[in-house]
Write a protein that holds these residues in place. Sequence first.
Motif, PDB file in Angstrom:
ATOM      1  N   GLN A 161      -8.284  -4.024  -6.252  1.00  0.00           N
ATOM      2  CA  GLN A 161      -8.513  -5.401  -5.800  1.00  0.00           C
ATOM      3  C   GLN A 161      -7.507  -5.787  -4.723  1.00  0.00           C
ATOM      4  N   MET A 162      -6.250  -5.360  -4.920  1.00  0.00           N
ATOM      5  CA  MET A 162      -5.210  -5.652  -3.932  1.00  0.00           C
ATOM      6  C   MET A 162      -5.535  -5.019  -2.580  1.00  0.00           C
ATOM      7  N   LEU A 163      -6.090  -3.816  -2.590  1.00  0.00           N
ATOM      8  CA  LEU A 163      -6.448  -3.134  -1.345  1.00  0.00           C
ATOM      9  C   LEU A 163      -7.550  -3.893  -0.608  1.00  0.00           C
ATOM     10  N   VAL A 164      -8.529  -4.375  -1.360  1.00  0.00           N
ATOM     11  CA  VAL A 164      -9.634  -5.139  -0.756  1.00  0.00           C
ATOM     12  C   VAL A 164      -9.105  -6.427  -0.139  1.00  0.00           C
ATOM     13  N   VAL A 165      -8.242  -7.122  -0.866  1.00  0.00           N
ATOM     14  CA  VAL A 165      -7.675  -8.377  -0.364  1.00  0.00           C
ATOM     15  C   VAL A 165      -6.834  -8.122   0.889  1.00  0.00           C
ATOM     16  N   ALA A 166      -6.048  -7.050   0.879  1.00  0.00           N
ATOM     17  CA  ALA A 166      -5.196  -6.733   2.033  1.00  0.00           C
ATOM     18  C   ALA A 166      -6.032  -6.514   3.286  1.00  0.00           C
ATOM     19  N   ASP A 167      -7.132  -5.775   3.158  1.00  0.00           N
ATOM     20  CA  ASP A 167      -7.996  -5.528   4.322  1.00  0.00           C
ATOM     21  C   ASP A 167      -8.654  -6.815   4.803  1.00  0.00           C
ATOM     22  N   ALA A 168      -9.087  -7.647   3.871  1.00  0.00           N
ATOM     23  CA  ALA A 168      -9.754  -8.901   4.236  1.00  0.00           C
ATOM     24  C   ALA A 168      -8.796  -9.865   4.922  1.00  0.00           C
ATOM     25  N   MET A 169      -7.551  -9.891   4.476  1.00  0.00           N
ATOM     26  CA  MET A 169      -6.563 -10.808   5.064  1.00  0.00           C
ATOM     27  C   MET A 169      -6.251 -10.448   6.514  1.00  0.00           C
ATOM     28  N   LYS A 170      -6.477  -9.198   6.888  1.00  0.00           N
ATOM     29  CA  LYS A 170      -6.234  -8.795   8.276  1.00  0.00           C
ATOM     30  C   LYS A 170      -7.163  -9.512   9.242  1.00  0.00           C
ATOM     31  N   SER A 226       0.836  -7.429   4.671  1.00  0.00           N
ATOM     32  CA  SER A 226       0.731  -7.780   6.088  1.00  0.00           C
ATOM     33  C   SER A 226       0.043  -6.691   6.909  1.00  0.00           C
ATOM     34  N   GLY A 227       0.055  -5.462   6.393  1.00  0.00           N
ATOM     35  CA  GLY A 227      -0.624  -4.384   7.098  1.00  0.00           C
ATOM     36  C   GLY A 227      -2.078  -4.325   6.689  1.00  0.00           C
ATOM     37  N   CYS A 228      -2.421  -3.340   5.886  1.00  0.00           N
ATOM     38  CA  CYS A 228      -3.783  -3.199   5.383  1.00  0.00           C
ATOM     39  C   CYS A 228      -3.734  -2.302   4.164  1.00  0.00           C
ATOM     40  N   SER A 229      -4.899  -1.934   3.651  1.00  0.00           N
ATOM     41  CA  SER A 229      -4.923  -1.087   2.464  1.00  0.00           C
ATOM     42  C   SER A 229      -4.276   0.263   2.729  1.00  0.00           C
ATOM     43  N   GLY A 230      -4.364   0.738   3.979  1.00  0.00           N
ATOM     44  CA  GLY A 230      -3.758   2.012   4.331  1.00  0.00           C
ATOM     45  C   GLY A 230      -2.252   2.006   4.126  1.00  0.00           C
ATOM     46  N   ASP A 231      -1.619   0.884   4.464  1.00  0.00           N
ATOM     47  CA  ASP A 231      -0.168   0.764   4.274  1.00  0.00           C
ATOM     48  C   ASP A 231       0.191   0.813   2.795  1.00  0.00           C
ATOM     49  N   LEU A 232      -0.594   0.143   1.955  1.00  0.00           N
ATOM     50  CA  LEU A 232      -0.329   0.147   0.522  1.00  0.00           C
ATOM     51  C   LEU A 232      -0.530   1.540  -0.061  1.00  0.00           C
ATOM     52  N   ARG A 233      -1.513   2.250   0.444  1.00  0.00           N
ATOM     53  CA  ARG A 233      -1.732   3.625  -0.032  1.00  0.00           C
ATOM     54  C   ARG A 233      -0.558   4.522   0.368  1.00  0.00           C
ATOM     55  N   GLU A 234      -0.026   4.304   1.575  1.00  0.00           N
ATOM     56  CA  GLU A 234       1.125   5.085   2.021  1.00  0.00           C
ATOM     57  C   GLU A 234       2.337   4.812   1.139  1.00  0.00           C
ATOM     58  N   MET A 235       2.525   3.541   0.763  1.00  0.00           N
ATOM     59  CA  MET A 235       3.643   3.189  -0.101  1.00  0.00           C
ATOM     60  C   MET A 235       3.481   3.810  -1.491  1.00  0.00           C
ATOM     61  N   ALA A 236       2.229   3.871  -1.965  1.00  0.00           N
ATOM     62  CA  ALA A 236       1.970   4.482  -3.267  1.00  0.00           C
ATOM     63  C   ALA A 236       2.273   5.978  -3.219  1.00  0.00           C
ATOM     64  N   ALA A 237       1.873   6.617  -2.111  1.00  0.00           N
ATOM     65  CA  ALA A 237       2.150   8.046  -1.955  1.00  0.00           C
ATOM     66  C   ALA A 237       3.655   8.293  -1.851  1.00  0.00           C
ATOM     67  N   GLU A 238       4.347   7.400  -1.163  1.00  0.00           N
ATOM     68  CA  GLU A 238       5.794   7.529  -1.026  1.00  0.00           C
ATOM     69  C   GLU A 238       6.479   7.377  -2.380  1.00  0.00           C
ATOM     70  N   ALA A 239       6.006   6.420  -3.177  1.00  0.00           N
ATOM     71  CA  ALA A 239       6.577   6.205  -4.506  1.00  0.00           C
ATOM     72  C   ALA A 239       6.396   7.442  -5.375  1.00  0.00           C
ATOM     73  N   GLU A 240       5.230   8.075  -5.250  1.00  0.00           N
ATOM     74  CA  GLU A 240       4.965   9.302  -6.003  1.00  0.00           C
ATOM     75  C   GLU A 240       5.888  10.424  -5.530  1.00  0.00           C
ATOM     76  N   HIS A 241       6.063  10.521  -4.224  1.00  0.00           N
ATOM     77  CA  HIS A 241       6.930  11.561  -3.661  1.00  0.00           C
ATOM     78  C   HIS A 241       8.378  11.381  -4.089  1.00  0.00           C
ATOM     79  N   LEU A 242       8.821  10.133  -4.161  1.00  0.00           N
ATOM     80  CA  LEU A 242      10.198   9.847  -4.542  1.00  0.00           C
ATOM     81  C   LEU A 242      10.421   9.928  -6.050  1.00  0.00           C
TER      82      LEU A 242
END
Length: 220
Positions: A144-153, A181-197
């Motif tokens: 849901q957060m990803l959908v909202v992020a894209d729509a807010m753009k 402030s970015g989009c769903s892609g930014d949130l996915r990148e942060m999720a991947a980074e969290a997994e990597h860390l």
Amino acid sequence: MAQNPVRIPITATNKTAQAFAQVNKGLKSMGSFAGQTAMKIGKIGVAFATVGVATATVMTKSSMQTIDALAKTADQLGINTEALGGLQHAANLAGVENKTFEKSLQNLAIGVSDAANNTGVAKDAFLELGISAAALEKLPLDQQMLVVADAMKNVKSQTDKVRIAADLFGARGVAMLNMISGCSGDLREMAAEAEHLGITMSRVDAAQIEVANDAVSRAT
């Protein structure tokens, strides 16, 4: 001539032995996935200590409580711990306080449910964003957060963004604008980074820590 070392046996009664035995038992159950868990624990810098008669690794109380709280929050929001950890990482980088972040997610979940029933303050906000609340309700909260992020753009006016964010996340949840402030892609990148860390942790791993945390609490 070198002198023979003097060895003095020391015996003491540890009244917390029984309680720490519970910790050892809980941690031993992690053996089947010890390699994976140890790697994740090591990445997030959790401290270990030797406790009791049997050698066992015990995480610091604060780290255990943090993971315990994450697991319980994930259960309350109906989201898996890995997804919540990824969103939390994005929120931290955006300067959103943890309490504000969690309350904002709660408000969004309530808003989606209400709007799907054609009620609530978020109903008009979803219409303005072009989002079907009924369809959104079928998705897990992180999606849901990803959908909202894209729509807010697509919202051009910053004033409108603030108003819509307040309707979706609550008054204090306006801070979430920095996070999406970015989009769903930014949130996915942060999720991947969290997994990597190694910031994220599975619910199975978190459950073991909850058991150990309960045992430590009883010991104190």
